[in-house]
Motif scaffolding. Structure first.
Motif, mmCIF file in Angstrom:
data_model
loop_
_atom_site.group_PDB
_atom_site.id
_atom_site.type_symbol
_atom_site.label_atom_id
_atom_site.label_comp_id
_atom_site.label_asym_id
_atom_site.label_seq_id
_atom_site.Cartn_x
_atom_site.Cartn_y
_atom_site.Cartn_z
ATOM 1 N N VAL A 164 0.836 -1.209 0.000
ATOM 2 C CA VAL A 164 0.000 0.000 0.000
ATOM 3 C C VAL A 164 0.872 1.261 0.000
ATOM 4 N N MET A 195 -2.606 2.834 7.037
ATOM 5 C CA MET A 195 -3.565 1.997 6.305
ATOM 6 C C MET A 195 -4.961 2.597 6.393
ATOM 7 N N LEU A 216 -7.249 3.724 3.378
ATOM 8 C CA LEU A 216 -8.563 3.093 3.251
ATOM 9 C C LEU A 216 -9.661 4.135 3.129
ATOM 10 N N GLY A 238 -11.994 4.617 0.073
ATOM 11 C CA GLY A 238 -13.426 4.519 0.347
ATOM 12 C C GLY A 238 -14.170 5.741 -0.141
#
Lengths: 283, 368, 338
Positions: free
Chosen positions: A113, C51, C55, C59
């Motif tokens: 990521v 993270m 996210l 999202g």
């Protein structure tokens, strides 16, 4: 069976290959320096004439009245400082995590990521910070700008930190552990200092990168004609000012855009040299 | 190696101290909401790039007269300006094209008013090194060039408009905008009016599907591209052509005269359209009738809310805009600011709009 | 060469059992030392928070691109049309432009950067290496707007007058080098990107090579290796770091907006020729996002942003896979991480 002449020719072969490669790498370096000289030369050509003490200390004025980038210099420094204070510790922490505990599944996900985050256009990050900070506050602010820049910095710092920590020889860690140091002490007291110069490279690359970003700042820190250091207000920055001048129709403003670029690069060079000085290896 | 780390730690400590001092300085004062910072009122505006140089002049001159009002304007583009005023992150927006109804409905602060500030012109500029005098174009010729139907400079129709001019037999390279922009909106609005084919197929907007040509970013991109590449033609705001000393075309207007984009011609275009201008000031003045009207002209607007939440800010804003539509118009005479002044009738209408602005139920301008 | 990567002996690995149930204490306090626990929690917290931020970003983008997803579905990825007026959008030209310009940039930049880094570490005398190193890092500090302007005023005319005609004449039989030579197109975009990512790759590779222990070089030299062969040993040793550097550079190339959008021509088309204008995802976002009105238009742009994430995922994954398979075939443990 290899004869004498075969061995000799193989050796010559290898030696020639080596000389060729040595020359090639030197050419690469020369090429890079040439490109840099071309770019900096062009910037200096277009912008040197606009640099003056007034230019460096004054605020922007309408076209034809001179003016300067003083508030933009201060603004950029504030934003860089804010971004570094948030982004560097965060990025280094993630980097240490990836290096120390990087063999698990979660860590692989984090690494992947983080790699992906380096590819996100800064405008996307700018819009994201706009949505979560500027909109609720109903206000553009230096704080939002700092956060946006920090998010751009973090993946770069994290990945370079990880790579540099992994390069620290195991013997160093083992020695410290053997002396009875707890694991966290080994990392903070021995490994990090050993990798300090490499981590500084990552930090400098990240700082150089965000110092040249415009798009995220347009959505977060906005811009201003005034000197401002309050973090909950819009703030000027060199890149936004360069952008404003560059898209205008006036030659005078174009020259000021190039001059501001020179100032920006000098700033980064100064920061770079200072940090290198502080992290140089004594021996 | 360890000592370098300690040095780095001290550097970080100094930086941290500095930043904490800064934060304490900031948290001590909640400046900028109309109170604080010595009573100065701070306003922010964002939007169209086109009027930016003039607005910067206005802000500077107005600031000299009223030192307790600090106004910032950042050119981010008309669309972004509309978005910001919808979300109320700025105190006023700025847009070249009038805001559409569904966008007005999305404005969070209630009713948005359009205040016209100045007029501008979109001009055709080209690069033909052997042509000395300014070229003339009819509207249908322009549309067909940009549609890609007229492909060479020595086409009969271009020659018909320019008798005696030595046009080369070279292909025409059209330069258009790649980024969304009010300039494109005005130009395509004009093309839609004068060419049914354009109006049907391409239509008008801040960003359209250009049938032919190369794209450049921003007004400066188009003017740069045209000035550097031979046999090109492009559309830019008047200021860019004037500043870069590039040739500007004369365009045949609705009355049949070839008109150059002078400031008088632009004001004439607006004056001719006053009858068609609604009370909310949202009007297109392209392809205006009138002997001396320049066909590709447009207003640029400042967008403000009718109901101002903060009385002090509202008053500062309205006073500034009042100054702008009166005293501010005098700066259009400066050759560095090639914008056209508002016709007097429009100024009165804008005054009416400003007078209608209220805060807490009371008119902001009060007895003035 | 032997894998010299540090392997922190945590009790979990030393005891070898990975199939046991997940245990709080084992993860966060394996050594029982409070300092260790705090340290681990802090690091884990930082990674977790990052993270979370990513996210939330993805999202938010996914939610905002729902209208476009509903309207076009999978066809969005294969459609070549981009028409804001008629409300018809497709991503293929942008995906093409992004991938080709980034790959071109890598192709040019990686050998160049490696060459510079090797020169700086292995060959340059101390007095030259330091300033040249600084100068190369300075390239990273130039704002992208300035790169774009330099591209328009210096690079594009140069390519149009000298390089592109040359390529068209000698290599015009390749579909890559056909077509109109205007100086604005994929080729110029790729070169500008190459210049922009070279300092990143060079700086990191330089540090990686510098960190390889002297003993490796000495051992190679002792075995009679030439300078170049010693350098190859060093490169092999630093391979994981070099891969990391390249991925960083790739990330920058994919996400670069301002500079590229000024020289790439911004035309949503797919053409085999490198001289033709093209459009990257980052460029269209920069050009059209601020002016976009209308829900479908905005959500199509945001969906493009989401696709960019996907493109980066895929290219990164492919790069790692490639490296892993090469390392495996070479029979080495030099690149031991996934």
């Amino acid at each position: 069976m290899t004869s004498d002449s075969q061995i000799k020719s193989a050796a010559n072969h290898r030696r020639t290959a080596s000389s060729v490669m040595t020359t090639l790498t030197a050419i690469c370096a020369f090429f890079a320096v040439t490109i840099l000289a071309l770019i900096i030369g062009y910037i200096a050509l277009r912008g040197l004439s606009a640099i003056s003490f007034q230019f460096l200390t004054d605020t922007p004025k309408p076209v034809g009245e001179g003016g300067g980038i003083g508030n933009a210099i201060l603004g950029s420094l504030v934003l860089l400082l804010l971004a570094s204070v948030i982004g560097l510790p965060f990025g280094i922490a993630v980097g240490v995590y990836l290096a120390e505990f990087g063999d698990g599944r979660f860590a692989s996900v984090v690494r992947f990521v983080t790699d992906t985050l380096t590819g996100v256009p800064s405008i996307v990050i700018g819009v994201f910070v706009y949505t979560i900070i500027v909109l609720p506050m109903r206000q553009f602010s230096a704080f939002a700008g700092g956060i946006a820049l920090a998010i751009v910095m973090i993946p770069i710092v994290a990945r370079t930190t990880e790579e540099m920590i992994r390069l620290v020889p195991t013997s160093l860690r083992e020695g410290a552990l053997a002396l009875g140091a707890p694991q966290w002490r080994v990392t903070t007291g021995v490994v990090l200092p050993a990798a300090a110069s490499g981590i500084a490279t990552g930090a400098m690359l990240a700082v150089a990168r965000v110092s040249g970003e415009t798009a995220p700042l347009l959505f977060t820190a906005f811009g201003s004609r005034f000197f401002n250091v309050y973090l909950d207000q819009p703030i000027a920055s060199l890149t936004v000012q360069i952008y404003n001048y560059a898209i205008s129709p006036y030659d005078e403003w174009h020259a000021m855009a190039w001059a501001a670029t020179l100032v920006l690069m000098t700033l980064i060079l100064a920061i770079n040299i200072t940090v290198r000085f502080f992290t140089r290896k004594k021996i | 190696m360890i000592s370098s780390f300690h040095r780095l730690r001290s550097l970080c400590a100094i930086a941290l101290l500095f930043i904490s001092a800064l934060t304490f300085a900031c948290s001590g004062q909640r400046g900028g909401e109309g109170e604080g910072t010595g009573g100065a009122v701070r306003l922010q505006g964002a939007g169209a790039t086109f009027p930016n140089p003039l607005y910067q002049k206005w802000l500077s001159e107005y600031g000299k007269l009223n030192s307790n009002v600090r106004i910032d304007y950042q050119s981010v583009g008309s669309g972004a300006g509309i978005r910001q005023i919808q979300e109320q992150t700025v105190d006023f927006g700025a847009s070249d094209a009038p805001v559409k109804d569904d966008d007005l409905a999305k404005a969070r602060g209630g009713q948005l008013l359009h205040i016209p500030t100045v007029l501008g012109a979109v001009v055709l500029t080209y690069n033909l090194k052997d042509v000395q005098q300014p070229l003339r174009f009819s509207p249908d010729v322009i549309a067909d060039i940009f549609l890609g139907k007229i492909k060479t400079w020595d086409d009969a129709r271009i020659k018909a408009d320019n008798p005696g001019v030595n046009l080369p037999a070279a292909p025409i390279t059209v330069v258009h905008r790649t980024d969304g922009s009010g300039t494109t909106a005005v130009f395509t609005d004009y093309l839609s009016k004068v060419s049914p084919e354009w109006g049907e197929k391409i239509k008008s907007g801040v960003s359209v599907n250009w049938p032919t040509g190369v794209g450049a970013k921003g007004n400066e991109g188009v003017s740069g591209q045209v000035s550097q590449t031979p046999n090109t033609i492009g559309y830019v705001e008047l200021a860019y052509a004037v500043q870069t000393k590039m040739p500007v075309a004369l365009i045949k207007n609705k009355s049949g005269n070839f008109v150059a984009p002078s400031l008088e011609a632009v004001t004439a275009a607006a004056a001719e359209s006053i009858a068609a201008t609604p009370e909310d000031m949202r009007v297109s003045v392209t392809d205006a009738a009138g002997a001396n009207a320049y066909p590709i002209a447009s207003y640029t607007y400042v967008l403000v809310y009718k109901d101002q939440k903060d009385a002090a800010k509202g008053k500062a804003l309205v006073d500034f805009l009042w100054w702008g539509i009166h005293d501010g118009q005098s700066f259009t005479k400066d050759p560095q600011y090639p914008y056209a002044a508002l016709p007097t009738e429009i100024v009165s209408r804008a005054e009416r709009q400003l007078n209608s602005i209220t805060s807490g139920g009371r008119s902001v301008r009060g007895a003035q | 060469m032997q894998n010299l990567q540090p392997n922190i002996p945590t009790p979990a690995t030393t005891h070898g059992a990975s199939a046991r149930a997940w245990n709080w204490r084992r993860t966060f306090a394996p050594t029982g030392n409070t300092g260790d626990t705090v340290f681990r929690l802090a690091l884990f917290g930082a990674a977790f928070f990052l993270m979370l931020v990513v996210l939330v970003m993805i999202g938010a983008m996914a939610v905002n691109s729902l209208p476009s997803l509903r309207q076009f579905g999978f066809g969005f990825l294969t459609s070549r049309v981009w028409s804001p007026i008629s409300g018809d959008f497709g991503a293929l030209p942008f995906i093409y432009g992004t991938i080709v310009s980034s790959l071109l940039a890598l192709l040019i930049s990686v050998p160049l950067s490696l060459g510079i880094a090797i020169f700086l570490v292995e060959q340059a005398p101390r007095g030259v290496a330091r300033p040249v190193g600084f100068l190369v890092e300075l390239l990273a500090a130039i704002p992208s707007v300035v790169y774009g302007l330099w591209g328009i005023f210096v690079l594009a005319p140069f390519l149009r007058e000298w390089i592109e005609p040359f390529l068209a004449r000698w290599f015009g039989w390749l579909p890559l080098f056909r077509g109109n030579v205007t100086g604005i197109g994929l080729f110029t975009g790729g070169i500008i990107l190459a210049i922009m990512i070279t300092p990143i790759i060079t700086a990191v590779v330089r540090d990686v090579l510098a960190a390889v222990p002297v003993s490796q070089r000495e051992a190679a030299l002792a075995l009679g290796a030439t300078k170049w062969e010693t350098t190859r040993v060093v490169l092999n040793n630093g391979a994981p770091g070099i891969v990391g550097a390249i991925i960083l550079g790739l990330g920058r190339a994919i996400g670069e907006t301002m500079a590229v959008t000024m020289v790439i021509g911004n035309r949503a088309q797919i053409s085999a020729s490198l001289f033709e204008p093209a459009y990257t995802i980052a460029s269209v976002l920069a050009n059209e996002f601020t002016e976009a009105t209308g829900e479908l238009y905005l959500s199509a742009l945001i969906e493009l942003g989401l696709i960019l994430f996907l493109v980066t995922f895929t290219v990164n994954g492919a790069a790692r896979l490639l490296v892993w398979s090469v390392a495996h075939r070479a029979g080495g443990g030099a690149v031991g991480r996934a």
